[in-house]
Each structure stands twice: as C-alpha cells, then as structure tokens.
Design an enzyme around this catalytic site. Structure first.
Site, short mmCIF file in Angstrom:
data_model
loop_
_atom_site.label_atom_id
_atom_site.label_comp_id
_atom_site.label_asym_id
_atom_site.label_seq_id
_atom_site.Cartn_x
_atom_site.Cartn_y
_atom_site.Cartn_z
N CYS A 147 0.86 -1.18 0.00
CA CYS A 147 0.00 0.00 0.00
C CYS A 147 0.89 1.22 0.00
O CYS A 147 2.11 1.12 0.16
CB CYS A 147 -0.92 0.00 1.21
SG CYS A 147 -2.31 1.15 1.02
N CYS B 256 -0.11 4.23 1.81
CA CYS B 256 -0.48 5.24 2.82
C CYS B 256 0.64 5.49 3.84
O CYS B 256 0.73 6.59 4.39
CB CYS B 256 -1.78 4.85 3.52
SG CYS B 256 -1.76 3.24 4.30
N CYS C 45 -3.79 6.22 0.22
CA CYS C 45 -3.25 4.94 -0.26
C CYS C 45 -2.81 5.00 -1.72
O CYS C 45 -2.28 4.03 -2.25
CB CYS C 45 -4.29 3.85 -0.07
SG CYS C 45 -4.76 3.64 1.66
N LYS D 23 -12.17 -4.92 1.46
CA LYS D 23 -11.66 -4.13 2.57
C LYS D 23 -12.58 -2.94 2.77
O LYS D 23 -12.76 -2.12 1.87
CB LYS D 23 -10.23 -3.66 2.26
CG LYS D 23 -9.66 -2.76 3.34
CD LYS D 23 -8.22 -2.39 3.07
CE LYS D 23 -7.70 -1.45 4.13
NZ LYS D 23 -6.30 -1.09 3.89
N ARG E 220 -3.46 3.15 12.51
CA ARG E 220 -2.99 4.42 11.91
C ARG E 220 -2.07 5.15 12.86
O ARG E 220 -1.18 5.88 12.43
CB ARG E 220 -4.19 5.26 11.47
CG ARG E 220 -4.89 4.56 10.30
CD ARG E 220 -6.04 5.35 9.73
NE ARG E 220 -6.77 4.52 8.76
CZ ARG E 220 -7.94 4.83 8.25
NH1 ARG E 220 -8.52 5.97 8.59
NH2 ARG E 220 -8.52 4.03 7.39
N ARG F 90 -10.93 7.57 3.57
CA ARG F 90 -10.65 6.56 2.54
C ARG F 90 -11.92 6.02 1.88
O ARG F 90 -11.90 4.97 1.25
CB ARG F 90 -9.87 5.40 3.16
CG ARG F 90 -8.60 5.77 3.88
CD ARG F 90 -7.57 4.65 3.80
NE ARG F 90 -6.53 4.71 4.82
CZ ARG F 90 -5.52 5.57 4.84
NH1 ARG F 90 -5.44 6.51 3.90
NH2 ARG F 90 -4.62 5.52 5.80
N GLU G 104 -16.11 -7.49 -5.79
CA GLU G 104 -14.67 -7.20 -5.62
C GLU G 104 -13.86 -8.50 -5.62
O GLU G 104 -12.78 -8.58 -6.22
CB GLU G 104 -14.43 -6.45 -4.30
CG GLU G 104 -14.87 -4.99 -4.31
CD GLU G 104 -13.84 -4.08 -4.96
OE1 GLU G 104 -12.89 -4.59 -5.58
OE2 GLU G 104 -14.00 -2.85 -4.86
N LYS H 168 -11.75 -7.87 5.35
CA LYS H 168 -11.19 -7.07 6.43
C LYS H 168 -12.12 -5.92 6.75
O LYS H 168 -12.57 -5.25 5.81
CB LYS H 168 -9.82 -6.54 5.98
CG LYS H 168 -9.17 -5.56 6.91
CD LYS H 168 -7.92 -5.04 6.27
CE LYS H 168 -7.33 -3.97 7.17
NZ LYS H 168 -6.25 -3.28 6.56
N SER I 43 -6.53 -3.93 14.03
CA SER I 43 -6.00 -3.28 15.23
C SER I 43 -7.07 -2.88 16.25
O SER I 43 -6.90 -3.09 17.46
CB SER I 43 -5.19 -2.04 14.82
OG SER I 43 -6.00 -1.14 14.08
N TYR J 7 -3.07 -9.91 15.49
CA TYR J 7 -2.00 -9.50 16.41
C TYR J 7 -1.90 -10.47 17.58
O TYR J 7 -0.97 -10.37 18.38
CB TYR J 7 -2.25 -8.05 16.88
CG TYR J 7 -2.31 -7.09 15.72
CD1 TYR J 7 -1.15 -6.57 15.16
CD2 TYR J 7 -3.53 -6.74 15.13
CE1 TYR J 7 -1.20 -5.72 14.06
CE2 TYR J 7 -3.60 -5.89 14.04
CZ TYR J 7 -2.42 -5.39 13.51
OH TYR J 7 -2.48 -4.57 12.41
C1 PBG Z 1 -3.02 0.06 4.68
C2 PBG Z 1 -3.60 -0.83 5.72
C3 PBG Z 1 -4.40 -0.50 6.81
C4 PBG Z 1 -4.56 -1.66 7.54
C5 PBG Z 1 -3.88 -2.66 6.86
N1 PBG Z 1 -3.31 -2.13 5.72
C6 PBG Z 1 -4.93 0.80 7.28
C7 PBG Z 1 -5.94 1.53 6.53
O1 PBG Z 1 -6.50 1.07 5.53
O2 PBG Z 1 -6.19 2.66 6.95
C8 PBG Z 1 -5.29 -1.81 8.84
C9 PBG Z 1 -4.80 -2.89 9.73
C10 PBG Z 1 -5.28 -2.81 11.14
O3 PBG Z 1 -6.08 -1.94 11.52
O4 PBG Z 1 -4.82 -3.65 11.92
N2 PBG Z 1 -3.89 0.61 3.78
#
Ligand code: PBG
Length: 331
Positions: free
Chosen positions: A127, A129, A137, A203, A213, A225, A241, A256, A282, A321
């Site tokens: 990515c 970002c 991104c 996603k 973030r 986003r 998708e 996700k 996260s 995690y």
């Molecule tokens: C990058 C990306 C993100 C996550 C994984 N790849 C952040 C986003 O899309 O803002 C999130 C992973 C997480 O929250 O653990 N684009």
C-alpha cells in the site's frame, strides 16, 4: 410425575457436553495453527522496540529487532508474518517513491528475515499510505482525488521491488481497481511467477483501523478513505470485488475487518474455492485488550472464541495480532 417425565425428553444434546474429551470428540471447528499470520511493524533505526500505546503487547521494531522477534515467533510456531514498513517522515513524498526503493524498510526487513529464517513465510502489505506525505493509499490527481491508474504504476513497481527482496506473498491493501492484474503482470514479466498475491479483496472503510494508523503513522492528512475502501453495509459488492480479484489472478482473497464482517467471510467462502483470509484488525485487538485489562472479560477465552468464530465463518488464514499469543498458549 414431574415435568420431565410428563414431557418425556428423549433427545438430550447435553450428553455430548459431559466431559472435555466428549466435547473435543464432537468439536466442529479447529483453528489451523499454521494459518495464523502475525503482523509486524518495521521502523528505521537500530535496536528499536517501541510499544504502541493503543495496542498493548504490540511494538514497532527496527530491522535488527524484527529479526529477533521473528526468531521468537518461529520458536512458538508462527509460520507467517505480514510486514508493514514505516519510513521516517522525511522519506515520504507525494508519490511514495521510497516504497519501491531497493533499500526501503520492507525490502531490508524481508531480506534480513529470509536470511535468518528461510522457512518463515514473508508477506508484504502493499500500500502507499505509510509512504505518501499526504497519507492516502494512492497518488493524487490535480484535484486531490486518488488517481486510480497512476497508483497502479506505483503498486506494480513496489510489488517488483518486494519480490526482488525475497517476499513470498504480496498483499495489496490499497483497494484500487485493477491492481491485482497490474501486479500479476508486472511480476510475471520479470519472471516472478511464484510470488503469490493475497488481495485485500473486500476491505471496508472501517473505524476499527484507528490504532493501526497510530502505529503506522498513516492517517490521511485530509479527507478519508471512503472513495476507495468499501461501504460497510455492502455484501454483494464484496462478492463483486472478490470475483474481480480472482479473475485478475489473486491467489488468496481477504475480508477485512473480521468480527463485524463474518457474514461476508461466509459469503466469500461459499462463492470461491480459493483460500479465504480474514484480517482481525488493530481496533478489534485493542477492544479485547482494553476490556481484559479492566477485568471485564477473560482475555484468553475471549481471544480463542473470537478466532474460532473466524474459522467457523470459513476463514482459512487468520491475520491477527494475537497469533504469537495464541500459539504460545496452545503449543
Ligand atoms: C493500509 C492498511 C491499513 C490496515 C492494513 N493495511 C490501514 C488503513 O486502511 O487505513 C489496517 C490494519 C489494522 O487496523 O490492523 N492501507
């Protein structure tokens, strides 16, 4: 005659719950320990292990420290890691140039991990970002929108650069249209036909990425986003998708976040024979940790129950995690 005698209960599901061995005998879902993936954040510097405030137990590591961490992961049976590179702010620009630099952070981390632990599967999140100074991104057009086709070029270059550094899988998470095809062609043109693509196919634009973030310093400096990540209420669109990514050559498709999207995992599982991955993100991690820290839930049981739900919904690969922690407890 008491109530039970009068109603004559014949079928008693409780018989199959009478002991641990009985419950294990008829258990329907197992978590595949080899399908757990540990995400890792890699930063510049040496000897750096920086705890992330909103993700207790998760740290950012410099390249040397991430190798040490991978040895520890290997020792408890983690077989795959997902790398996120976090360059210094001064290295970022509008075009994410540092993302495809051969000496970029992910490239160095991948080489070092593969040198130390050749059998460890290295997946690189792909990515922009974390690499753009504006935090989006993709590459921006003159009006400040993310320019889909200009971004494909950077993704293809970066995928190649990661492949040259020895990653096994690239995992595009940008949600640009056509990126899987662009990456597949770029890899194949250079002979990297064995590098797999795990696409973040469905996603969603989710509130649950908040702690990430902070960890990755990737909050967009303006806007959000929602013009590229999916709208949370949609499931047919997720299947579209996924279908597109499969047509373009994805090897593994991902949904996700996880907990709030298990219906999507199930729907994807039923429409494809490809392995399905789910990302326990996260914010989901942070919620479990926060409640456990307050003594409001039993962390180990809640984690096991949560990961089991993902497997039950049909996920083959679980990115979490908690991977190290789970495997440490279930060795
Ligand atoms: C990058 C990306 C993100 C996550 C994984 N790849 C952040 C986003 O899309 O803002 C999130 C992973 C997480 O929250 O653990 N684009």
């Amino acid at each position: 005659m008491n109530v039970a005698e009068r109603t004559r209960i014949v079928t008693r599901p409780r018989r199959l719950r009478t002991s641990a061995a009985m419950r294990a005998l008829v258990r329907e879902t197992q978590i595949n320990p080899d399908g757990l993936v540990q995400p890792l954040f890699v930063v510049e510097g040496e000897g750096v292990v920086q705890p992330i405030g909103s993700m207790p137990g998760v740290s950012r590591y410099s390249v040397d420290a991430v190798v040490r961490e991978c040895r520890g992961l290997d020792a408890v049976g983690v077989r795959a890691v997902l790398l996120f590179g976090i360059p210094d702010a001064a290295q970022k620009d509008a075009y994410a140039t540092i993302n495809y630099d051969p000496s970029g952070i992910v490239q160095r981390a991948a080489r070092a991990i593969k040198d130390a632990l050749p059998a460890m599967l290295v997946i690189a999140d792909l990515c922009n970002c974390e690499y753009t100074d504006h935090g989006h991104c993709g590459i921006l057009d003159a009006s400040g929108d993310v320019d889909n086709d200009a971004t494909l070029d950077v993704l293809a270059k970066t995928a190649l650069s990661y492949a040259r550094a020895g990653v096994d899988i690239v995992a595009p998470s940008d949600m640009m249209d056509g990126r899987v095809a662009a990456i597949r062609h770029a890899l194949d043109d250079e002979g990297f036909t064995k590098i797999a693509i795990m696409s973040y196919a469905a996603k969603y634009a989710s509130a649950f990425y908040g702690p990430f973030r902070e960890a990755a310093e990737s909050t967009p400096s303006f806007g959000d986003r929602r013009t590229y990540q999916m709208d949370p209420p949609n499931v047919r669109e997720a299947l579209k998708e996924v279908r597109l990514d499969i047509e373009e050559g994805a090897d593994v498709v991902m949904v996700k976040p996880a907990m709030a999207y298990l219906d999507v995992v199930r729907a994807v599982r039923e429409m494809t024979d490809l392995p399905v991955a789910v990302y326990h993100v996260s914010g989901e991690y942070a919620m479990l940790k926060a409640a456990a820290e307050r003594g409001w839930i039993d962390e180990d049981r809640a984690v096991d129950e949560t990961l089991t739900a993902m497997a039950r919904a049909g996920a083959d690969v679980i990115i979490t995690y908690f991977a190290k922690d789970y495997l440490t407890r279930h060795r």
